[in-house]
Write a protein that holds these residues in place. Structure first.
Motif, PDB file in Angstrom:
ATOM      1  N   GLU A 240       0.838  -1.095   0.081  1.00 46.67           N
ATOM      2  CA  GLU A 240      -0.003   0.115  -0.033  1.00 46.67           C
ATOM      3  C   GLU A 240       0.678   1.260   0.063  1.00 46.67           C
ATOM      4  O   GLU A 240       0.488   2.237  -0.536  1.00 46.67           O
ATOM      5  CB  GLU A 240      -0.995   0.033   1.061  1.00 46.67           C
TER       6      GLU A 240
ATOM      7  N   ILE B 159       2.334   1.811  -3.461  1.00 47.15           N
ATOM      8  CA  ILE B 159       1.351   2.416  -4.437  1.00 47.15           C
ATOM      9  C   ILE B 159       0.773   3.572  -4.300  1.00 47.15           C
ATOM     10  O   ILE B 159       0.108   4.141  -5.029  1.00 47.15           O
ATOM     11  CB  ILE B 159       0.296   1.268  -4.855  1.00 47.15           C
ATOM     12  N   LEU B 160       0.767   3.991  -3.125  1.00 42.60           N
ATOM     13  CA  LEU B 160       0.342   5.426  -2.694  1.00 42.60           C
ATOM     14  C   LEU B 160       0.473   6.671  -3.525  1.00 42.60           C
ATOM     15  O   LEU B 160       1.617   6.766  -3.501  1.00 42.60           O
ATOM     16  CB  LEU B 160       0.350   5.561  -1.068  1.00 42.60           C
ATOM     17  N   GLY B 161      -0.630   6.947  -3.937  1.00 47.62           N
ATOM     18  CA  GLY B 161      -0.240   8.355  -4.817  1.00 47.62           C
ATOM     19  C   GLY B 161      -0.049   7.683  -6.374  1.00 47.62           C
ATOM     20  O   GLY B 161      -0.134   8.592  -7.206  1.00 47.62           O
ATOM     21  N   ALA B 162       0.197   6.577  -6.496  1.00 43.19           N
ATOM     22  CA  ALA B 162       0.443   6.438  -8.059  1.00 43.19           C
ATOM     23  C   ALA B 162      -0.273   5.051  -8.227  1.00 43.19           C
ATOM     24  O   ALA B 162       0.243   4.150  -8.815  1.00 43.19           O
ATOM     25  CB  ALA B 162       1.987   5.956  -8.441  1.00 43.19           C
ATOM     26  N   GLU B 163      -1.670   4.658  -7.564  1.00 37.64           N
ATOM     27  CA  GLU B 163      -2.424   3.605  -7.762  1.00 37.64           C
ATOM     28  C   GLU B 163      -2.982   3.720  -9.346  1.00 37.64           C
ATOM     29  O   GLU B 163      -3.437   4.716  -9.535  1.00 37.64           O
ATOM     30  CB  GLU B 163      -3.709   3.956  -6.697  1.00 37.64           C
ATOM     31  N   THR B 164      -3.278   2.122  -9.715  1.00 39.98           N
ATOM     32  CA  THR B 164      -4.034   2.041 -10.743  1.00 39.98           C
ATOM     33  C   THR B 164      -5.212   1.280 -10.339  1.00 39.98           C
ATOM     34  O   THR B 164      -5.357   0.754  -9.371  1.00 39.98           O
ATOM     35  CB  THR B 164      -3.255   0.973 -11.762  1.00 39.98           C
ATOM     36  N   THR B 165      -6.669   1.790 -11.225  1.00 40.79           N
ATOM     37  CA  THR B 165      -7.515   1.357 -10.532  1.00 40.79           C
ATOM     38  C   THR B 165      -8.529   0.890 -12.045  1.00 40.79           C
ATOM     39  O   THR B 165      -8.114   1.070 -12.999  1.00 40.79           O
ATOM     40  CB  THR B 165      -8.481   2.486 -10.073  1.00 40.79           C
TER      41      THR B 165
ATOM     42  N   GLY C  40     -12.809   2.058 -10.582  1.00 41.67           N
ATOM     43  CA  GLY C  40     -12.748   2.924  -9.305  1.00 41.67           C
ATOM     44  C   GLY C  40     -11.964   1.890  -8.157  1.00 41.67           C
ATOM     45  O   GLY C  40     -11.974   2.427  -7.053  1.00 41.67           O
ATOM     46  N   LEU C  41     -12.148   0.690  -8.419  1.00 36.71           N
ATOM     47  CA  LEU C  41     -11.412  -0.157  -7.652  1.00 36.71           C
ATOM     48  C   LEU C  41      -9.825  -0.471  -7.713  1.00 36.71           C
ATOM     49  O   LEU C  41      -9.560  -0.473  -8.676  1.00 36.71           O
ATOM     50  CB  LEU C  41     -11.949  -1.543  -7.076  1.00 36.71           C
ATOM     51  N   LEU C  42      -9.285  -0.507  -6.459  1.00 36.75           N
ATOM     52  CA  LEU C  42      -7.552  -0.553  -6.560  1.00 36.75           C
ATOM     53  C   LEU C  42      -7.240  -2.038  -7.206  1.00 36.75           C
ATOM     54  O   LEU C  42      -8.039  -2.820  -6.815  1.00 36.75           O
ATOM     55  CB  LEU C  42      -7.070  -0.489  -5.356  1.00 36.75           C
TER      56      LEU C  42
ATOM     57  N   ARG D 198       7.749   4.107  -9.545  1.00 32.27           N
ATOM     58  CA  ARG D 198       7.208   5.458 -10.288  1.00 32.27           C
ATOM     59  C   ARG D 198       8.160   5.688 -11.458  1.00 32.27           C
ATOM     60  O   ARG D 198       8.212   6.891 -12.076  1.00 32.27           O
ATOM     61  CB  ARG D 198       7.316   6.430  -9.462  1.00 32.27           C
TER      62      ARG D 198
END
Lengths: 328, 513
Positions: free
Chosen positions: B99, B102-108, B111-113, B158
């Protein structure tokens, strides 16, 4: 059996506002803002939506479209709650005010404002905004005629649109908090805003979102409380905003725990009001009004539970601390 | 024509009262390891914060690949593929490793991670670079070394090309430092460019290609490591020769002052004991150093020794008196002074004035109070005396709030207070943590002075250089036990590192008297 159905029905009815408001508090605190203003938010949400209900009752639109009106009332409660909570967000995020004091101020403002507005609309001294009876979803309206058996009695004795709404919002809360980008970012802002900032998350925006969600849920919670209380809106919500805070802490800032905690608290509340009709409860002979002992129950249980759970509870680490970009 | 990825030209940044950067230039070549050297307060972190978008410069420009760029936030830095490992890690403790990465660079999706996909990428990166992590462990449960690997993985996740390391080695063992250097070299080989902030000269000599030196916010120059040595670098950094060795005369230790026998301290974090059956003694005129990696029971041991925590077994004797159950003040009066590990938490009351802090160990003595009323004039005179004697620099003298003082001067104030008590035992815990070279030199000289005055000194330190230079005897602590005892000239830093990491241990036959 019937009395059990009645008790369970009332438990659910009173658990609904607790669930909604405690979830609201959870979103706010998970983003880092302590929201003590829940009580005030509930009052404002209840005030505006009850005014709406009584207006559509008079105009005739309400009795003709009862559940549509209720849906609109829920929306209105949520929007007014959000507007009121925006004051807290502005004070604590933009002005970096002390969040506890800001919340207390809003709590003091809300009932006074509610009385003034009620009197202005209904006339001096008419403090109660009565809730129209058509707001209830009765068993007859969906074709069940006999409510003398357990299940229909449990479901329909007092059933409002706010109950399914609360369940939906509970599921949505779990999903949003744990499975979405927004939830992850929101939680990071309540734990370590500097870390969130360093990966490009706008901490101020996240905290605004957190507080506004609490206003959204808190407003609906206010309406749900007024429906449960039955007699109408009297510019107060009987400390339910504070009880919801306790529920939130007991629920350890987690939605599912909050749900269970709400049911527990509501159960004790109901036990108090049904105490005289439950044969096996002790009656405290010699005390004139022993029902008051039972009515203290939810609050006594709150204190005991908080004492017992305070060691395990883990609040969001950065809650209550205004975020300052320069401080690192 | 040089191939510069980043050029920072004429950077000037003012803070109220100080110019943190004054017309500083820094040019970073593609694929090099570029060290940024300077004392604390020289402006290294400010300069890097400007590059990372945390601060905006008052003057100056930043060029990337020859084109001017504006970096107004970490978001902009991220977009330009600039990543940073901060000195104090920016990790959310209750989140998992994954977590945090990925925080700040999440792919979804919808709408879900999409954590599974992220996990695959992280594991691939981790394998590729030998950065071992457990993606599902919570940050609060993993070691500092692994936390740093998480920070590095954050940058790799990143796709950052310019990597800033802010004092990355401060928290690592010698073996972990070697590993990190290897990783940095492999990044450079792949064409990533590295900025490496440090004040440790030997690390620069070992790994860097070039080095930019700052002093008091000004650029002192950029040198090729091949053309320089540690002496030239240190002169650039502080403006004078500094001695790397501590001057100590030979001294025959006297009688035993502190005797610790079988001390056991329970842990607050888990059910096991944090300190297990520890025995040793410290004599007059001797500096005994307790070395070890952070979190191996040193903190708990010191808390127990100074009376902040209770021991669950064993005995502590000070000058022949059993003080195992004595209160904190009881121990102080019995002859113990303490320079605590965390000077903000345990050393000073930050919102008190300097004079109140200086008298904190003895305000109750007859000289400073009369029937419960503090004698202000006496306190002031005493504070002024200590300030002059120990050269504590404070803007408003005794009335300065200690919060506004620099770290070095805060520490000097604590040293002044504890040394002036004239106790027979000095317990100093990481007394030089986070201080600049000048202040370190001063603190070391004071510790040696205490020894030369035939006091007993117990020094707890994580810095191996300090351990080797200052101590007369070294005890290594690993997982709450003492696993080795050495004299500094008998052992190498590498050897000590093996003991600190638990790879080797020595059977001690009782306490060396």
């Amino acid at each position: 059996m019937i009395i059990l159905a009645d008790i369970l029905n009332a438990t659910v009815l009173f658990a609904v506002p607790l669930i909604l408001v405690a979830l609201g508090g959870m979103f706010s605190e998970r983003s880092g803002i302590i929201n003590i203003a829940l009580e005030g938010i509930m009052i404002v949400g209840a005030l505006v939506s009850c005014l709406f209900l009584s207006a559509v009752d008079k105009s005739g639109f309400g009795p003709a479209n009862p559940q549509l009106s209720m849906l609109l009332a829920i929306l209105i409660a949520s929007v007014s709650g959000m507007v009121y909570s925006a004051l807290l967000a502005f004070a604590s995020i933009n002005l970096k005010a002390n969040q506890t004091i800001g919340g207390v101020a809003l709590n003091m403002l809300a009932p006074a404002f509610a009385i003034v507005l009620t009197w202005a609309i209904q006339g001096q001294g008419n403090t109660t905004i009565f809730i129209p009876t058509w707001t209830r979803i009765s068993a007859e309206s969906i074709g069940v005629t006999d409510i003398s058996t357990f299940l229909p009695r449990f479901l329909f004795k007092s059933f409002y649109l706010t109950t399914p709404a609360a369940l939906l919002l509970l599921l949505a809360s779990i999903l949003v908090l744990y499975r979405t980008r927004l939830g992850l970012r929101l939680r990071s802002c309540g734990e370590h805003p500097q870390a969130a900032d360093s990966v490009g998350i706008n901490v101020y925006k996240m905290r605004y979102i957190g507080v506004l969600i609490s206003g959204f849920l808190g407003g609906i919670g206010g309406l749900a409380f007024t429906l449960a209380a039955g007699s109408g809106f009297q510019s107060q919500v009987a400390g339910y905003g504070f009880l919801a805070l306790a529920v939130m802490i007991f629920g350890n800032w987690k939605p599912l725990n909050i749900f269970l905690a709400s049911l527990l608290f509501a159960f004790f509340k109901i036990l108090g009001s049904y105490s005289s009709s439950i044969p096996f409860l002790p009656q405290f002979k010699g005390i004139a009004s022993s029902e008051y002992i039972y009515m203290m129950l939810p609050y006594v249980v709150t204190m005991i539970v908080l004492i017992l759970s305070s060691k395990k509870s883990r609040a969001p680490k950065a809650e209550g601390i205004p975020y300052d970009k320069g401080m690192r | 024509m040089d191939d510069f990825v980043i050029e920072m030209l004429g950077i000037t940044k003012d803070f109220p009262g100080v110019r943190a950067n004054d017309d500083v230039n820094l040019q970073l070549r593609r694929g090099e390891i570029h060290a940024l050297l300077g004392e604390n307060g020289a402006g290294k972190s400010t300069l890097m914060s400007v590059l990372f978008g945390l601060y905006q410069p008052d003057r100056g420009r930043i060029l990337m690949n020859g084109k001017e760029v504006r970096i107004n936030s970490p978001n902009d830095a991220n977009a330009l593929k600039i990543g940073m490992v901060h000195q104090h890690f920016k990790l959310v403790e209750v989140f998992t490793v994954l977590e945090n990465i990925i925080l700040g660079a999440e792919t979804t999706r919808l709408g879900l991670l999409r954590k599974d996909e992220a996990r695959k990428r992280v594991m691939a990166l981790s394998e590729n670079y030998g950065l071992k992590v457990d993606p599902d462990a919570r940050i609060e449960d993993i070691s500092v070394g692994m936390q740093q690997r998480v920070e590095i993985l954050k940058m790799l996740y990143r796709d950052n090309e310019i990597l800033i390391f802010d004092e990355p080695t401060a928290v690592l063992t010698p073996q972990e430092i070697d590993e990190l250097m290897g990783i940095m070299r492999s990044f450079a080989r792949e064409g990533k460019s590295i900025l490496f902030i440090t004040h440790k000269l030997n690390e620069i000599m070992a790994v860097a290609d070039r080095c930019t030196v700052l002093r008091k916010g000004r650029l002192m120059g950029t040198v090729n490591i091949g053309d320089t040595d540690t002496h030239k670098l240190s002169r650039l950094m502080v403006g004078r020769e500094i001695s790397f060795t501590v001057d100590k005369k030979n001294l025959e230790p006297g009688e035993t002052v502190l005797k610790v026998k079988g001390v056991t301290v329970p842990s607050k974090l888990h059910k096991k004991n944090a300190v297990k059956d520890v025995s040793f003694s410290v004599r007059r005129g001797e500096i005994v150093c307790l070395a070890g990696i952070e979190g191996n029971g040193q903190t708990e041991f010191v808390s127990a020794l100074t009376g902040l925590e209770k021991i669950s077994g064993g005995q502590v004797t000070l000058k022949g008196r059993d003080i195992s159950q004595a209160t904190v003040r009881g121990r102080s009066v019995a002859g113990m002074s303490h320079i605590p590990e965390d000077r903000h938490k345990h050393g000073l009351i930050l919102d008190f004035t300097l004079q109140d802090n200086l008298v904190l160990q003895r305000y109750w003595e007859g000289a400073f109070q009369n029937r419960g009323v503090i004698r202000g004039n006496e306190v002031r005179a005493y504070a002024e005396k200590l300030i002059a004697q120990y050269d504590v620099r404070a803007g408003e003298g005794p009335d300065t709030f200690t919060r506004s003082m620099s770290g070095g001067n805060q520490q000097k104030a604590i040293v002044a207070r504890e040394m002036d008590l004239g106790r027979d035992l000095l317990v100093a815990v990481q007394p030089t943590r986070g201080l600049d070279v000048g202040a370190i030199e001063y603190i070391h000289s004071q510790i040696v002075r205490a020894r030369d005055e035939m006091r007993a000194v117990l020094l707890v330190s994580l810095e191996l250089e300090e351990v080797m230079n200052v101590s007369d005897r070294i005890l290594v602590m690993y997982e709450g036990e003492i696993v080795g005892e050495f004299r500094p000239h008998e052992v190498s830093v590498q050897e000590l590192g093996l003991y600190m990491a638990g790879a080797k241990r020595m059977e001690r036959e009782g306490v060396r008297a």
